[in-house]
Scaffold this motif. Structure first.
Motif, short mmCIF file in Angstrom:
data_model
loop_
_atom_site.label_atom_id
_atom_site.label_comp_id
_atom_site.label_asym_id
_atom_site.label_seq_id
_atom_site.Cartn_x
_atom_site.Cartn_y
_atom_site.Cartn_z
N ILE A 98 35.60 4.62 56.80
CA ILE A 98 36.36 4.33 58.01
C ILE A 98 35.52 4.62 59.26
N ASP A 99 35.48 3.66 60.18
CA ASP A 99 34.77 3.81 61.45
C ASP A 99 35.71 4.55 62.41
N ILE A 100 35.46 5.83 62.59
CA ILE A 100 36.36 6.68 63.37
C ILE A 100 36.43 6.23 64.83
N SER A 101 35.29 5.87 65.41
CA SER A 101 35.30 5.42 66.81
C SER A 101 36.16 4.19 66.98
N ILE A 116 48.21 1.43 50.97
CA ILE A 116 48.63 2.82 50.83
C ILE A 116 47.95 3.68 51.90
N ASN A 117 48.54 4.82 52.13
CA ASN A 117 48.02 5.80 53.08
C ASN A 117 46.63 6.26 52.63
N ALA A 118 45.63 6.14 53.54
CA ALA A 118 44.25 6.52 53.19
C ALA A 118 43.92 7.96 53.56
N GLY A 119 44.89 8.70 54.09
CA GLY A 119 44.66 10.12 54.38
C GLY A 119 43.85 10.39 55.62
N VAL A 120 43.83 9.43 56.56
CA VAL A 120 43.18 9.63 57.86
C VAL A 120 44.18 9.19 58.92
N TYR A 121 44.44 10.07 59.90
CA TYR A 121 45.47 9.81 60.90
C TYR A 121 44.95 10.14 62.29
N ILE A 122 45.55 9.47 63.29
CA ILE A 122 45.39 9.88 64.69
C ILE A 122 46.79 10.10 65.24
N PHE A 123 47.00 11.27 65.84
CA PHE A 123 48.33 11.65 66.32
C PHE A 123 48.29 12.02 67.80
N GLU A 124 49.39 11.74 68.46
CA GLU A 124 49.65 12.33 69.77
C GLU A 124 50.38 13.65 69.53
N PRO A 125 50.13 14.66 70.37
CA PRO A 125 50.72 15.98 70.11
C PRO A 125 52.24 15.99 70.11
N GLN A 126 52.87 15.01 70.77
CA GLN A 126 54.34 14.92 70.78
C GLN A 126 54.91 14.83 69.36
N ILE A 128 32.19 16.22 57.82
CA ILE A 128 31.94 16.79 59.15
C ILE A 128 30.70 16.15 59.77
N GLU A 129 29.66 15.93 58.98
CA GLU A 129 28.47 15.22 59.48
C GLU A 129 28.84 13.85 60.04
N ASN A 130 29.72 13.16 59.33
CA ASN A 130 30.14 11.83 59.78
C ASN A 130 30.91 11.92 61.10
N LEU A 131 31.78 12.92 61.24
CA LEU A 131 32.53 13.07 62.48
C LEU A 131 31.62 13.32 63.67
N LYS A 132 30.58 14.11 63.45
CA LYS A 132 29.63 14.40 64.54
C LYS A 132 29.02 13.12 65.10
N LYS A 133 28.77 12.15 64.23
CA LYS A 133 28.19 10.87 64.68
C LYS A 133 29.12 10.15 65.65
N HIS A 134 30.41 10.47 65.57
CA HIS A 134 31.40 9.85 66.46
C HIS A 134 31.76 10.76 67.63
N GLY A 135 30.95 11.79 67.85
CA GLY A 135 31.12 12.64 69.02
C GLY A 135 32.20 13.69 68.90
N ILE A 136 32.68 13.94 67.70
CA ILE A 136 33.74 14.95 67.51
C ILE A 136 33.08 16.23 67.02
#
Length: 347
Positions: free
Chosen positions: A111-114, A168-178, A38-46
């Motif tokens: 992983i660089d989330i931004s 292999i799948n690294a367990g981090v995804y970005i999805f569109e709500p569709q 969560i600390e890491n996500l905050k650095k990316h503005g989430i």
């Protein structure tokens, strides 16, 4: 952008560390892995997060509450029964009406989330999956892709001649709500075996993000120890201290008596006391309020909060959980210590 953490796993392979602790709450350098992420996500503005829980959810909720203390807003959704990766995502559908992130909560990665979000938008994909390389993909589900970075196939535990991919799948995804429209409600659903193949069949674009240089699933006690070794060796940056610049972190409140040997990379937390002639390190983490007796040794081990290692005792390549007391002159090697019990681990 909002993020969903899948934090409902039972952590079976990580036992006995997870006997009374959800896997995402296992401490990494003294703080829960989920808090680190969560600390890491905050650095990316989430700063708006949904936690999907199942196993001992109160342990997670009691720590994070509404998230205000951590500078984020946290909502919770709890599974009455395990729903699988896709089922858990569908269960949280009401929280997401725009592009959103999903994380397996037991992963340590760089992983660089931004950058991944930028990549997802450039590809105009329905989903983007972060991947990591492995030496032997036959133990995993591998991902194949074309020259444009779009996934062409998912293959479950392929034999060496069945796939050229080692991703292999690294367990981090970005999805569109569709995407949520293609996950059935009310039952366990595997995202790898059901959802992704269905999306490919229907012609949707799924992009592969392949810029992960460090990735580890904290699935076993051996991997838990490895994660700390990697942090101490500077292979991944976690927390405030940079072990690439200085191999040792010793808090200002630590009390270190005379003739103590501190060897190699070590982390020594707040209010730690190390008595005379003790040997600490290399590759050792001593968390807050722990103490090490006269002539004791702690080598290649992770020692949690409020632990006492008795005079003349030795702890090597082991995990010592909070509030343990190790008797005078006791020798502990390749084990997880919980209370008065010692559980052997493979090396």
């Amino acid at each position: 952008m909002k993020a969903l953490f899948l934090a409902g796993g039972f952590g079976t392979r990580l036992k006995p560390i997870t006997n009374d602790l959800p896997k995402p709450m296992v401490p990494i350098m003294g703080k829960p892995l989920l808090e680190r992420n969560i600390e890491n996500l905050k650095k990316h503005g989430i700063d708006e997060i949904v936690l999907s829980t199942c196993y001992k959810p109160y342990k997670i909720e009691n720590h994070f509450k509404d998230g205000k203390k951590f500078g984020v807003k946290i909502n919770y959704i709890t599974e009455d029964m395990p729903l699988g990766t896709a089922g858990a995502i569908k269960n949280a559908e009401s929280f997401f009406d725009d592009t959103f992130l999903v994380f397996n909560a037991d992963i340590l990665s760089d992983i660089d989330i931004s950058d991944m979000i930028r990549f997802h938008k450039e590809k105009q994909a329905l989903a983007t999956i972060a991947v990591t390389k492995v030496d032997n993909p036959s133990a995993y589900g591998v991902i194949e892709h074309d020259e444009n970075g779009f996934i062409t196939a998912f293959k479950e535990k392929p034999k060496p001649h069945e796939s050229n991919s080692n991703l292999i799948n690294a367990g981090v995804y970005i999805f569109e709500p569709q995407l949520l429209d293609y996950i059935p409600t009310g039952r366990a659903v595997s995202i790898e075996r059901e959802t992704y193949p269905l999306l490919l069949q229907k012609g949707f674009k799924i992009a592969v993000y392949n810029k992960c240089s460090y990735w580890l699933d904290l699935g076993t006690p051996e991997k838990y120890l490895k994660a700390h070794r990697d942090i101490l060796e500077g292979n991944i940056h976690v927390g405030e201290h940079d072990f690439n610049r200085s191999k040792q972190y010793i808090s200002k409140s630590a009390r270190i008596h005379h003739s103590v040997k501190i060897l190699g990379s070590v982390y020594i937390g707040e209010n730690v006391e190390i008595s005379s002639f003790a040997v600490i390190g290399p590759g050792t983490v001593l968390c807050d309020n722990s103490s090490v007796g006269v002539n004791a040794k702690v080598i290649g081990s992770v020692v949690w909060d409020n632990v006492h290692v008795g005079d003349g005792a030795s702890v090597v390549n082991s995990v010592v959980m909070s509030n343990c007391r190790i008797d005078k002159n006791k020798k502990e090697l390749n084990c997880v210590l919980t209370g008065s019990l010692s559980h052997p681990i493979a090396v």
